[in-house]
Design a protein around this motif. Structure first.
Motif, PDB file in Angstrom:
ATOM      1  N   ALA A   1      -2.905  11.918  24.949  1.00  0.00           N
ATOM      2  CA  ALA A   1      -3.132  14.010  24.766  1.00  0.00           C
ATOM      3  C   ALA A   1      -3.626  14.113  25.615  1.00  0.00           C
ATOM      4  O   ALA A   1      -3.365  15.794  26.191  1.00  0.00           O
ATOM      5  CB  ALA A   1      -4.480  13.619  23.993  1.00  0.00           C
ATOM      6  N   ALA A   2      -3.668  13.337  27.489  1.00  0.00           N
ATOM      7  CA  ALA A   2      -4.284  13.828  29.009  1.00  0.00           C
ATOM      8  C   ALA A   2      -3.450  14.101  28.751  1.00  0.00           C
ATOM      9  O   ALA A   2      -2.998  13.904  30.282  1.00  0.00           O
ATOM     10  CB  ALA A   2      -5.209  12.688  29.244  1.00  0.00           C
ATOM     11  N   ASP A   3      -1.221  13.385  28.624  1.00  0.00           N
ATOM     12  CA  ASP A   3      -0.112  13.455  29.276  1.00  0.00           C
ATOM     13  C   ASP A   3      -0.491  12.620  30.233  1.00  0.00           C
ATOM     14  O   ASP A   3       0.642  12.694  31.084  1.00  0.00           O
ATOM     15  CB  ASP A   3       0.144  15.374  30.191  1.00  0.00           C
ATOM     16  N   PHE A   4      -0.599  11.291  30.361  1.00  0.00           N
ATOM     17  CA  PHE A   4      -0.488  10.451  30.625  1.00  0.00           C
ATOM     18  C   PHE A   4       0.813   9.407  30.690  1.00  0.00           C
ATOM     19  O   PHE A   4       0.910   8.546  31.495  1.00  0.00           O
ATOM     20  CB  PHE A   4      -1.803   9.210  31.241  1.00  0.00           C
ATOM     21  N   GLY A   5       1.432   9.500  29.385  1.00  0.00           N
ATOM     22  CA  GLY A   5       2.437   8.457  29.194  1.00  0.00           C
ATOM     23  C   GLY A   5       2.624   9.019  27.717  1.00  0.00           C
ATOM     24  O   GLY A   5       2.350  10.223  27.088  1.00  0.00           O
ATOM     25  N   VAL A   6       3.711   8.231  27.351  1.00  0.00           N
ATOM     26  CA  VAL A   6       4.328   8.414  25.592  1.00  0.00           C
ATOM     27  C   VAL A   6       3.789   7.161  24.553  1.00  0.00           C
ATOM     28  O   VAL A   6       3.649   5.860  25.699  1.00  0.00           O
ATOM     29  CB  VAL A   6       5.292   9.024  25.169  1.00  0.00           C
ATOM     30  N   SER A   7       4.162   6.856  23.437  1.00  0.00           N
ATOM     31  CA  SER A   7       4.341   5.461  22.042  1.00  0.00           C
ATOM     32  C   SER A   7       4.406   5.342  21.194  1.00  0.00           C
ATOM     33  O   SER A   7       5.315   6.767  21.447  1.00  0.00           O
ATOM     34  CB  SER A   7       2.749   4.668  22.603  1.00  0.00           C
ATOM     35  N   ILE A   8       5.069   4.442  20.810  1.00  0.00           N
ATOM     36  CA  ILE A   8       5.402   4.828  19.807  1.00  0.00           C
ATOM     37  C   ILE A   8       4.798   3.557  19.145  1.00  0.00           C
ATOM     38  O   ILE A   8       4.549   2.868  19.008  1.00  0.00           O
ATOM     39  CB  ILE A   8       6.607   3.802  19.288  1.00  0.00           C
ATOM     40  N   LEU A   9       3.595   4.763  17.941  1.00  0.00           N
ATOM     41  CA  LEU A   9       2.882   4.185  17.058  1.00  0.00           C
ATOM     42  C   LEU A   9       3.463   4.901  15.663  1.00  0.00           C
ATOM     43  O   LEU A   9       3.766   5.587  14.897  1.00  0.00           O
ATOM     44  CB  LEU A   9       1.868   4.326  17.495  1.00  0.00           C
ATOM     45  N   SER A  10       2.139   3.933  14.232  1.00  0.00           N
ATOM     46  CA  SER A  10       2.289   4.828  12.573  1.00  0.00           C
ATOM     47  C   SER A  10       1.678   6.387  13.046  1.00  0.00           C
ATOM     48  O   SER A  10       0.461   6.291  13.613  1.00  0.00           O
ATOM     49  CB  SER A  10       1.296   3.781  12.681  1.00  0.00           C
ATOM     50  N   ARG A  11       2.569   5.954  12.178  1.00  0.00           N
ATOM     51  CA  ARG A  11       2.464   7.880  11.740  1.00  0.00           C
ATOM     52  C   ARG A  11       0.957   8.093  11.509  1.00  0.00           C
ATOM     53  O   ARG A  11      -0.334   9.213  11.519  1.00  0.00           O
ATOM     54  CB  ARG A  11       3.407   8.979  10.869  1.00  0.00           C
TER      55      ARG A  11
ATOM     56  N   LEU B   1       0.858  -0.630   0.210  1.00  0.00           N
ATOM     57  CA  LEU B   1       0.083   0.143   0.044  1.00  0.00           C
ATOM     58  C   LEU B   1       0.782   1.227  -0.051  1.00  0.00           C
ATOM     59  O   LEU B   1       1.011   2.262  -0.960  1.00  0.00           O
ATOM     60  CB  LEU B   1      -1.157  -0.034   1.303  1.00  0.00           C
ATOM     61  N   PHE B   2       1.578   1.216   1.315  1.00  0.00           N
ATOM     62  CA  PHE B   2       1.650   2.735   1.489  1.00  0.00           C
ATOM     63  C   PHE B   2       3.297   2.986   2.060  1.00  0.00           C
ATOM     64  O   PHE B   2       3.411   1.753   3.161  1.00  0.00           O
ATOM     65  CB  PHE B   2       1.688   3.723   0.925  1.00  0.00           C
ATOM     66  N   THR B   3       4.372   3.242   2.191  1.00  0.00           N
ATOM     67  CA  THR B   3       5.279   3.428   3.292  1.00  0.00           C
ATOM     68  C   THR B   3       4.895   4.558   4.753  1.00  0.00           C
ATOM     69  O   THR B   3       5.253   5.696   4.491  1.00  0.00           O
ATOM     70  CB  THR B   3       6.171   4.167   2.970  1.00  0.00           C
ATOM     71  N   ASP B   4       5.183   4.187   5.710  1.00  0.00           N
ATOM     72  CA  ASP B   4       5.007   4.799   6.744  1.00  0.00           C
ATOM     73  C   ASP B   4       5.983   5.118   8.371  1.00  0.00           C
ATOM     74  O   ASP B   4       6.503   4.651   7.485  1.00  0.00           O
ATOM     75  CB  ASP B   4       3.735   3.798   7.646  1.00  0.00           C
ATOM     76  N   GLU B   5       5.470   5.328   8.741  1.00  0.00           N
ATOM     77  CA  GLU B   5       7.387   5.579  10.011  1.00  0.00           C
ATOM     78  C   GLU B   5       6.225   5.676  11.109  1.00  0.00           C
ATOM     79  O   GLU B   5       5.248   5.360  11.608  1.00  0.00           O
ATOM     80  CB  GLU B   5       7.482   7.487   9.379  1.00  0.00           C
ATOM     81  N   LEU B   6       7.157   4.046  12.088  1.00  0.00           N
ATOM     82  CA  LEU B   6       6.766   4.351  13.865  1.00  0.00           C
ATOM     83  C   LEU B   6       7.394   5.450  14.776  1.00  0.00           C
ATOM     84  O   LEU B   6       8.356   5.977  13.771  1.00  0.00           O
ATOM     85  CB  LEU B   6       7.106   3.359  14.185  1.00  0.00           C
ATOM     86  N   VAL B   7       6.720   6.587  14.858  1.00  0.00           N
ATOM     87  CA  VAL B   7       6.947   7.602  15.417  1.00  0.00           C
ATOM     88  C   VAL B   7       7.049   7.212  16.793  1.00  0.00           C
ATOM     89  O   VAL B   7       6.037   6.673  17.647  1.00  0.00           O
ATOM     90  CB  VAL B   7       6.552   8.844  15.138  1.00  0.00           C
ATOM     91  N   LEU B   8       7.802   7.900  17.840  1.00  0.00           N
ATOM     92  CA  LEU B   8       7.125   8.813  18.820  1.00  0.00           C
ATOM     93  C   LEU B   8       5.964   9.846  19.574  1.00  0.00           C
ATOM     94  O   LEU B   8       5.836  10.689  19.070  1.00  0.00           O
ATOM     95  CB  LEU B   8       8.469   9.025  20.019  1.00  0.00           C
ATOM     96  N   VAL B   9       4.693   8.942  20.297  1.00  0.00           N
ATOM     97  CA  VAL B   9       4.250   9.675  19.913  1.00  0.00           C
ATOM     98  C   VAL B   9       3.370  10.443  21.424  1.00  0.00           C
ATOM     99  O   VAL B   9       3.373   9.865  22.431  1.00  0.00           O
ATOM    100  CB  VAL B   9       2.708   9.224  19.119  1.00  0.00           C
ATOM    101  N   THR B  10       4.091  12.297  21.503  1.00  0.00           N
ATOM    102  CA  THR B  10       3.823  12.997  23.015  1.00  0.00           C
ATOM    103  C   THR B  10       2.798  13.347  22.718  1.00  0.00           C
ATOM    104  O   THR B  10       2.045  13.894  22.152  1.00  0.00           O
ATOM    105  CB  THR B  10       5.074  13.475  23.498  1.00  0.00           C
TER     106      THR B  10
END
Length: 302
Positions: A235-245, A163-172
């Protein structure tokens, strides 16, 4: 050859086999526990043998004699349900139903624009959404899904279309201490509360490629099986994750979340459209898959 069991017996057998519990099976079937117990007892009486045995560590498990029966019921029930729904759709003017899942992510922000843009091409096809989690291939095999949009490696028998090339990013959170970084190393999340959607790391994702090689791990790990719920907690600032952009784009575009690259060169993520290997080229799910390839393969849409 006439069957000794009726449809509700097989529904009960499948539910108990999948959940390992009479109580959980009753909840899935929306009946009482006593009704499930009664159905099992009646099925065993009609067949002349025990269907399940209770194991301390695994709950209710099929007996050796009943294993083949349970497996056949697992295969048959989705096919029967699909045949019923397809019949009803056909009567109502719909020629076929295609069940779509998104592996690992509960993201459908693309679906409405896609359906609107491809409505003429997909005329007569009804698109349904199903939950496949991070095990898309088994859900294809058992008939739960006809088509899965899957990120990363998808081992097992299937037909994959890029399909396409995506990126795993840190989400904060936008005001998080890491939000202003251009990129981060794995040590940056060592003191963070980290959200993940699965209990076991998936091959080819951030743990295997980014976290484990550094010999580090987050301070705390919280499992939330819905990625939408993870996004809201971040979004409520309870932590972070690495997810698909791409999967997080609704939150990123709105400014509620910020994406930070993992490593100087980033973590690329390939998305594919998966169908069963035996799918014909002109099958409805292949038509939808080809339309999705054309839609999401266009950068302005993905």
């Amino acid at each position: 050859m006439s069957s000794r069991l009726e449809m509700h017996h097989y529904e009960t057998i499948v539910a108990v086999s999948e959940t390992g519990s009479v109580t959980a099976a009753a909840g899935r079937l929306h009946v009482s526990q006593s009704a499930v117990s009664h159905r099992l007892a009646e099925a065993e009486r009609r067949l002349g043998g025990r269907l399940f045995e209770r194991r301390p560590s695994r709950g209710m498990q099929p007996t050796p004699a009943a294993l083949a029966l349970c497996q056949a019921a697992h295969r048959a029930m989705p096919d029967l349900a699909r045949a019923e729904q397809d019949f009803m759709r056909s009567v109502g003017g719909t020629t076929a139903t295609v069940r779509i899942g998104v592996g690992s992510y509960d993201c459908y922000h693309w679906l409405a624009p896609f359906a609107a843009a491809c409505s003429e091409r997909l005329e007569g096809l009804l698109l349904e959404l199903v939950v496949v989690g991070d095990m898309p291939v088994p859900r294809l095999a058992d008939g739960t899904a006809d088509l899965v949009l899957a990120p990363g490696p998808a081992p097992g028998a299937r037909d994959a279309i890029h399909l396409f090339t995506d990126e795993l990013v840190l989400v904060t959170h936008p005001e998080h201490r890491l939000a202003s970084r251009t990129w981060i190393g794995p040590e940056a999340i060592a003191e963070e509360n980290y959200f993940t959607y699965n209990r076991q790391p998936s091959p080819g994702f951030e743990y295997e490629r980014f976290v484990r090689p550094a010999g580090l791990s987050p301070r705390t790990i919280t499992v939330l099986e819905q990625t939408g719920a993870i996004a809201e907690m971040i979004a409520a600032d309870f932590g972070v994750s690495i997810l698909s952009r791409w999967a997080m784009s609704p939150w990123l575009d709105s400014g509620r979340l910020v994406a930070v690259r993992c490593g100087r060169s980033g973590l690329d993520l390939e998305w594919s459209a998966l169908t069963r290997v035996e799918t014909d080229d002109d099958a409805p799910e292949r038509q939808v898959a080809n339309a999705i390839v054309g839609w999401l393969g266009n950068p302005s849409n993905s």
